[in-house]
Design a protein around this motif. Structure first.
Motif, mmCIF file in Angstrom:
data_model
loop_
_atom_site.group_PDB
_atom_site.id
_atom_site.type_symbol
_atom_site.label_atom_id
_atom_site.label_comp_id
_atom_site.label_asym_id
_atom_site.label_seq_id
_atom_site.Cartn_x
_atom_site.Cartn_y
_atom_site.Cartn_z
ATOM 1 N N HIS A 188 -6.604 -5.827 3.261
ATOM 2 C CA HIS A 188 -5.422 -5.193 3.830
ATOM 3 C C HIS A 188 -4.756 -6.176 4.784
ATOM 4 O O HIS A 188 -5.422 -6.749 5.654
ATOM 5 C CB HIS A 188 -5.807 -3.951 4.650
ATOM 6 C CG HIS A 188 -6.420 -2.851 3.860
ATOM 7 N ND1 HIS A 188 -5.693 -1.766 3.424
ATOM 8 C CD2 HIS A 188 -7.690 -2.645 3.451
ATOM 9 C CE1 HIS A 188 -6.505 -0.938 2.775
ATOM 10 N NE2 HIS A 188 -7.722 -1.453 2.780
ATOM 11 N N PRO A 231 0.569 3.548 3.562
ATOM 12 C CA PRO A 231 0.473 2.514 4.589
ATOM 13 C C PRO A 231 0.193 3.040 5.994
ATOM 14 O O PRO A 231 0.631 4.132 6.365
ATOM 15 C CB PRO A 231 1.851 1.862 4.528
ATOM 16 C CG PRO A 231 2.766 2.980 4.127
ATOM 17 C CD PRO A 231 1.949 3.796 3.151
ATOM 18 N N ASP A 284 0.866 -1.175 0.000
ATOM 19 C CA ASP A 284 0.000 0.000 0.000
ATOM 20 C C ASP A 284 0.906 1.228 0.000
ATOM 21 O O ASP A 284 1.812 1.328 0.834
ATOM 22 C CB ASP A 284 -0.892 -0.011 1.245
ATOM 23 C CG ASP A 284 -2.005 1.008 1.202
ATOM 24 O OD1 ASP A 284 -1.776 2.144 0.728
ATOM 25 O OD2 ASP A 284 -3.122 0.689 1.658
ATOM 26 N N HIS A 316 2.476 -2.848 5.169
ATOM 27 C CA HIS A 316 1.034 -2.854 4.863
ATOM 28 C C HIS A 316 0.868 -3.241 3.393
ATOM 29 O O HIS A 316 1.343 -2.571 2.493
ATOM 30 C CB HIS A 316 0.484 -1.457 5.140
ATOM 31 C CG HIS A 316 -0.979 -1.292 4.916
ATOM 32 N ND1 HIS A 316 -1.652 -0.201 5.404
ATOM 33 C CD2 HIS A 316 -1.908 -2.020 4.257
ATOM 34 C CE1 HIS A 316 -2.929 -0.270 5.072
ATOM 35 N NE2 HIS A 316 -3.091 -1.381 4.359
ATOM 36 N N LEU A 338 -1.701 -4.842 0.210
ATOM 37 C CA LEU A 338 -3.043 -5.045 -0.343
ATOM 38 C C LEU A 338 -3.038 -6.320 -1.168
ATOM 39 O O LEU A 338 -2.101 -6.576 -1.925
ATOM 40 C CB LEU A 338 -3.454 -3.867 -1.223
ATOM 41 C CG LEU A 338 -3.596 -2.526 -0.512
ATOM 42 C CD1 LEU A 338 -3.814 -1.414 -1.529
ATOM 43 C CD2 LEU A 338 -4.735 -2.565 0.479
#
Length: 129
Positions: A94, A31, A28, A36, A38
């Motif tokens: 996520h 983040p 991401d 983080h 996706l």
């Protein structure tokens, strides 16, 4: 076509973590925490629970080793999973390294990472897959 479909097609660059015939995972760029990630289906589907039954189990099985790799690389208590789906009309999960439930608060300020930081995190996660 959503921004995620453009990422899958390579029209928009991403920090890809993993890909197979049905799914694509990438960092991401906004983040909540380092690592983080996706995870998205390649078939453009608006809502998470509209993903076909055939793909739903595969979705979690695709995400599982990625979550384990994130947990191995990013200091955290565990990897949290969140499905919100309001930002982009394309089903997405996520995977967020967390130490407390507040670490998954999407109203928190997002991290600002350099391209070098993203690449370092990307390579570390990929190396653990």
């Amino acid at each position: 076509m959503t921004i995620f479909s453009k990422i899958i097609r390579g029209e928009i660059p991403s920090y890809k973590i993993a890909e197979n015939e049905h799914f694509y995972a990438f960092l991401d760029i906004f983040p909540l925490a380092k690592g983080h990630t996706l995870v998205i289906p390649k078939v453009e589907t608006d809502k998470f629970f509209d993903v076909s039954d055939e793909l739903m189990a595969e979705y979690l099985l695709f995400a599982k080793p990625i979550a384990r790799a994130i947990e191995a690389v990013i200091p955290c208590n565990r990897v949290g999973v969140s499905v919100v789906g309001l930002e982009v009309p394309h089903a997405h999960m996520h995977l967020i390294p967390i130490n407390s439930v507040d670490d998954m608060n999407f109203s928190r300020s997002k991290l600002k990472l350099s391209p070098e930081e993203f690449e370092t995190i990307q390579q570390a996660i990929i190396a653990r897959l």
